[in-house]
Design an enzyme around this catalytic site. Structure first.
Site, PDB file in Angstrom:
ATOM      1  N   ARG A  94      -8.288   5.581   3.491  1.00  0.00           N
ATOM      2  CA  ARG A  94      -7.338   4.537   3.091  1.00  0.00           C
ATOM      3  C   ARG A  94      -7.769   3.164   3.611  1.00  0.00           C
ATOM      4  O   ARG A  94      -7.370   2.148   3.069  1.00  0.00           O
ATOM      5  CB  ARG A  94      -5.950   4.829   3.673  1.00  0.00           C
ATOM      6  CG  ARG A  94      -5.258   6.038   3.099  1.00  0.00           C
ATOM      7  CD  ARG A  94      -4.031   6.402   3.928  1.00  0.00           C
ATOM      8  NE  ARG A  94      -3.016   5.364   4.001  1.00  0.00           N
ATOM      9  CZ  ARG A  94      -2.095   5.141   3.075  1.00  0.00           C
ATOM     10  NH1 ARG A  94      -2.065   5.881   1.997  1.00  0.00           N
ATOM     11  NH2 ARG A  94      -1.202   4.187   3.230  1.00  0.00           N
ATOM     12  N   ARG A 123     -15.419  -3.646   5.477  1.00  0.00           N
ATOM     13  CA  ARG A 123     -15.951  -4.805   4.745  1.00  0.00           C
ATOM     14  C   ARG A 123     -16.947  -5.576   5.573  1.00  0.00           C
ATOM     15  O   ARG A 123     -16.720  -5.799   6.761  1.00  0.00           O
ATOM     16  CB  ARG A 123     -14.833  -5.792   4.415  1.00  0.00           C
ATOM     17  CG  ARG A 123     -13.868  -5.313   3.421  1.00  0.00           C
ATOM     18  CD  ARG A 123     -13.070  -6.506   2.887  1.00  0.00           C
ATOM     19  NE  ARG A 123     -11.872  -5.988   2.265  1.00  0.00           N
ATOM     20  CZ  ARG A 123     -10.673  -6.056   2.809  1.00  0.00           C
ATOM     21  NH1 ARG A 123     -10.501  -6.663   3.968  1.00  0.00           N
ATOM     22  NH2 ARG A 123      -9.650  -5.536   2.183  1.00  0.00           N
ATOM     23  N   ARG A 156       5.191  15.040   9.301  1.00  0.00           N
ATOM     24  CA  ARG A 156       5.162  14.245  10.512  1.00  0.00           C
ATOM     25  C   ARG A 156       6.371  13.325  10.457  1.00  0.00           C
ATOM     26  O   ARG A 156       6.677  12.746   9.405  1.00  0.00           O
ATOM     27  CB  ARG A 156       3.850  13.434  10.551  1.00  0.00           C
ATOM     28  CG  ARG A 156       3.568  12.823  11.891  1.00  0.00           C
ATOM     29  CD  ARG A 156       3.155  13.847  12.926  1.00  0.00           C
ATOM     30  NE  ARG A 156       2.885  13.177  14.194  1.00  0.00           N
ATOM     31  CZ  ARG A 156       3.153  13.722  15.365  1.00  0.00           C
ATOM     32  NH1 ARG A 156       3.676  14.930  15.460  1.00  0.00           N
ATOM     33  NH2 ARG A 156       2.866  13.056  16.475  1.00  0.00           N
ATOM     34  N   ARG A 158       2.588   1.351  16.763  1.00  0.00           N
ATOM     35  CA  ARG A 158       2.556  -0.072  16.380  1.00  0.00           C
ATOM     36  C   ARG A 158       3.882  -0.755  16.682  1.00  0.00           C
ATOM     37  O   ARG A 158       4.913  -0.103  16.821  1.00  0.00           O
ATOM     38  CB  ARG A 158       2.185  -0.242  14.902  1.00  0.00           C
ATOM     39  CG  ARG A 158       2.950   0.622  13.937  1.00  0.00           C
ATOM     40  CD  ARG A 158       2.309   0.579  12.534  1.00  0.00           C
ATOM     41  NE  ARG A 158       2.894   1.599  11.673  1.00  0.00           N
ATOM     42  CZ  ARG A 158       2.399   2.002  10.515  1.00  0.00           C
ATOM     43  NH1 ARG A 158       1.290   1.472  10.029  1.00  0.00           N
ATOM     44  NH2 ARG A 158       3.006   2.938   9.799  1.00  0.00           N
ATOM     45  N   GLU A 179       7.199   1.842  16.832  1.00  0.00           N
ATOM     46  CA  GLU A 179       7.154   3.044  16.003  1.00  0.00           C
ATOM     47  C   GLU A 179       6.514   4.188  16.784  1.00  0.00           C
ATOM     48  O   GLU A 179       5.337   4.122  17.135  1.00  0.00           O
ATOM     49  CB  GLU A 179       6.331   2.710  14.753  1.00  0.00           C
ATOM     50  CG  GLU A 179       6.455   3.691  13.642  1.00  0.00           C
ATOM     51  CD  GLU A 179       5.784   3.185  12.363  1.00  0.00           C
ATOM     52  OE1 GLU A 179       5.998   2.010  11.961  1.00  0.00           O
ATOM     53  OE2 GLU A 179       5.014   3.959  11.785  1.00  0.00           O
ATOM     54  N   TYR A 221       0.570  11.904   0.150  1.00  0.00           N
ATOM     55  CA  TYR A 221       0.604  10.654   0.913  1.00  0.00           C
ATOM     56  C   TYR A 221       0.588   9.494  -0.082  1.00  0.00           C
ATOM     57  O   TYR A 221      -0.406   8.798  -0.230  1.00  0.00           O
ATOM     58  CB  TYR A 221      -0.634  10.626   1.812  1.00  0.00           C
ATOM     59  CG  TYR A 221      -0.641   9.609   2.939  1.00  0.00           C
ATOM     60  CD1 TYR A 221       0.272   8.576   3.022  1.00  0.00           C
ATOM     61  CD2 TYR A 221      -1.608   9.707   3.930  1.00  0.00           C
ATOM     62  CE1 TYR A 221       0.224   7.675   4.061  1.00  0.00           C
ATOM     63  CE2 TYR A 221      -1.670   8.808   4.973  1.00  0.00           C
ATOM     64  CZ  TYR A 221      -0.749   7.790   5.031  1.00  0.00           C
ATOM     65  OH  TYR A 221      -0.813   6.887   6.060  1.00  0.00           O
ATOM     66  N   ASP A 264       1.437   5.891  -1.819  1.00  0.00           N
ATOM     67  CA  ASP A 264       1.864   4.509  -1.594  1.00  0.00           C
ATOM     68  C   ASP A 264       2.954   4.187  -2.615  1.00  0.00           C
ATOM     69  O   ASP A 264       3.202   4.962  -3.540  1.00  0.00           O
ATOM     70  CB  ASP A 264       0.678   3.560  -1.773  1.00  0.00           C
ATOM     71  CG  ASP A 264      -0.290   3.632  -0.590  1.00  0.00           C
ATOM     72  OD1 ASP A 264       0.177   3.891   0.527  1.00  0.00           O
ATOM     73  OD2 ASP A 264      -1.492   3.437  -0.801  1.00  0.00           O
TER      74      ASP A 264
HETATM   75  N1  UDP Z   1      -5.714   4.226  11.513  1.00  0.00           N
HETATM   76  C1  UDP Z   1      -6.395   4.110  12.714  1.00  0.00           C
HETATM   77  N2  UDP Z   1      -6.222   2.979  13.456  1.00  0.00           N
HETATM   78  C2  UDP Z   1      -5.413   1.974  13.063  1.00  0.00           C
HETATM   79  C3  UDP Z   1      -4.727   2.094  11.839  1.00  0.00           C
HETATM   80  C4  UDP Z   1      -4.890   3.244  11.086  1.00  0.00           C
HETATM   81  O1  UDP Z   1      -7.127   4.999  13.095  1.00  0.00           O
HETATM   82  O2  UDP Z   1      -5.298   0.971  13.804  1.00  0.00           O
HETATM   83  C5  UDP Z   1      -5.902   5.473  10.737  1.00  0.00           C
HETATM   84  C6  UDP Z   1      -4.883   6.543  11.128  1.00  0.00           C
HETATM   85  O3  UDP Z   1      -5.516   7.796  11.030  1.00  0.00           O
HETATM   86  C7  UDP Z   1      -3.833   6.391  10.049  1.00  0.00           C
HETATM   87  C8  UDP Z   1      -4.697   6.066   8.833  1.00  0.00           C
HETATM   88  O4  UDP Z   1      -5.731   5.245   9.364  1.00  0.00           O
HETATM   89  O5  UDP Z   1      -3.095   7.567   9.886  1.00  0.00           O
HETATM   90  C9  UDP Z   1      -3.977   5.356   7.714  1.00  0.00           C
HETATM   91  O6  UDP Z   1      -3.430   4.158   8.199  1.00  0.00           O
HETATM   92  P1  UDP Z   1      -2.357   3.332   7.378  1.00  0.00           P
HETATM   93  O7  UDP Z   1      -2.178   2.021   8.024  1.00  0.00           O
HETATM   94  O8  UDP Z   1      -2.734   3.366   5.934  1.00  0.00           O
HETATM   95  O9  UDP Z   1      -1.065   4.247   7.621  1.00  0.00           O
HETATM   96  P2  UDP Z   1       0.467   4.068   7.178  1.00  0.00           P
HETATM   97  O10 UDP Z   1       0.761   2.614   7.159  1.00  0.00           O
HETATM   98  O11 UDP Z   1       0.596   4.769   5.876  1.00  0.00           O
HETATM   99  O12 UDP Z   1       1.196   4.771   8.265  1.00  0.00           O
END
Ligand code: UDP
Length: 368
Positions: free
Chosen positions: A172, A176, A249, A281, A301, A349, A351
């Site tokens: 996901r 870059r 989860r 986060r 969170e 999963y 979006d």
């Molecule tokens: N992820 C990570 N570090 C970060 C942010 C995301 O390793 O700082 C990984 C983690 O495994 C997470 C996945 O990337 O489950 C997808 O992140 P995303 O931000 O897309 O998750 P969401 O916002 O759907 O919870």
């Protein structure tokens, strides 16, 4: 003749999109939700003039014109672009992985220098065909970034070792070789002005909605008044867990109003990527809408193990659960009165744009 063509269970994005699409084509819809509010997990609520994302932060992004046009029918979207900061024990990095991240990590300045460093890291990390999240991350970005920005966050988020998680989760995140800090690669992005609840409210305009109505408790009565049920809740719960539980989860949110602080962290999203900090986060909601008023609201969170009765947020798509889901779907196929959709019903999963497109595709298939 029954009162409704479709009884839609769940007033979240899937249910609202299905209801709108069906109603526009002349079908009679009733939407029910066991919560006392519409919006499902994109529900927002104003606190101190700030729209707080009660069930986790949502940023709408898509490259699909149909999904974007549909979204824009019900609200004007602001120009919010997600730019995430990762905090690893006080060291700050840009997310997703881009030239700012590589510069901070290795001191490289040009894309060519970054490419060379990445190649070196990947050779050290993993070069085969990845079969789990750890291998996928190591083959994408190498051990330095994996260890500081991925491993701790991922294992907290999912509550299991990265070697036991599916590789697709990490795909996901973009990698870059430019200084573009946008978290997403999509063509369109933003947040509905006024909040997501108003967006869903507009989507549901003119459609009968009963909140505080638990379908599973009023199953017979509600089934009797509608030709078909569109169910966006958990498929295993719908079938009384007869084939066992699917894994999910969960999350716990700690939201704090800080009337004396106008800017707590300078960004909407800061990820804590070490393994010791118990939350993944901190969200500062006012930054999603460029808020400049007095006071702020932040949400920490905390990932949590799911058990019956908790809110399920993410499907745990391992082999066992996917197989069990397929078995539930087989039950569903023999049950011509019900269709399953959305993140929970499809056990994916998704979006928000996937959810909209899924609801539209389901409607088309069911009514063809
Ligand atoms: N992820 C990570 N570090 C970060 C942010 C995301 O390793 O700082 C990984 C983690 O495994 C997470 C996945 O990337 O489950 C997808 O992140 P995303 O931000 O897309 O998750 P969401 O916002 O759907 O919870």
């Amino acid at each position: 003749m029954k009162n409704f063509d479709f009884l839609i269970v769940g007033a979240g994005l899937y249910g609202a999109t299905f209801a709108r699409t069906a109603t526009d084509k002349g079908y009679r819809c009733l939407v029910v939700d066991r919560r006392n509010n519409i919006g499902g997990n994109i529900y927002t609520e104003a606190v101190n003039g700030i729209n707080v994302h009660r069930y986790g932060a949502h940023i709408f992004h898509t490259s699909d014109r149909t999904a974007w046009d549909f979204a824009c029918r019900f609200a004007q979207f602001n120009r919010y672009t997600n730019t995430v900061v990762a905090n690893y024990k006080g060291e700050l990095y840009s997310m997703p992985f881009n030239m700012y991240t590589f510069n901070k990590m290795w001191g490289v300045i040009t894309p060519a220098q970054a490419r060379a460093k990445l190649d070196e890291q990947i050779a050290e990390g993993f070069t085969g065909t990845p079969s789990n999240l750890e291998e996928q991350a190591l083959s994408l970005i190498g051990p330095d970034i994996y260890n500081k920005l991925i491993k701790g966050y991922t294992e907290k988020q999912w509550g299991r070792p990265a070697t036991e998680l599916p590789a697709f989760i990490i795909k996901r995140l973009p990698v870059r070789l430019t200084y573009d800090n946008n978290y997403f690669n999509d063509s369109y992005q933003g947040i509905p002005i006024g909040g997501y609840t108003g967006w869903i409210e507009n989507m549901l305009e003119g459609i009968e909605v009963r909140t505080g109505t638990d379908f599973l408790k009023e199953r017979d009565g509600l089934s009797a008044i509608s030709e078909k049920i569109i169910y966006s809740g958990m498929i295993d719960e719908f079938y009384g867990y007869c084939l066992g539980e699917l894994g999910y989860r969960s999350l716990r949110f700690e939201t704090e109003l800080m009337p004396e602080i106008d800017d707590f962290q300078g960004n909407a999203v800061i990820n804590y990527t070490d393994s010791e900090t118990p939350y993944t986060r901190i969200i500062e909601h006012k930054h999603f809408e460029f808020g400049t008023g007095k006071g702020t609201v932040v949400t920490r969170e905390y990932p949590a193990e799911w058990k019956r009765g908790d809110e399920p947020y993410y499907p745990l798509n391992n082999e066992l659960n996917n197989k069990r889901y397929a078995d539930y779907c087989e039950l569903g196929e023999n049950d011509i009165h019900v269709e399953f959709g959305g993140r929970l019903g499809k056990y994916r999963y998704y979006d928000m744009d996937d959810t909209i497109l899924d609801a539209m595709a389901d409607f088309k298939r069911i009514t063809k």
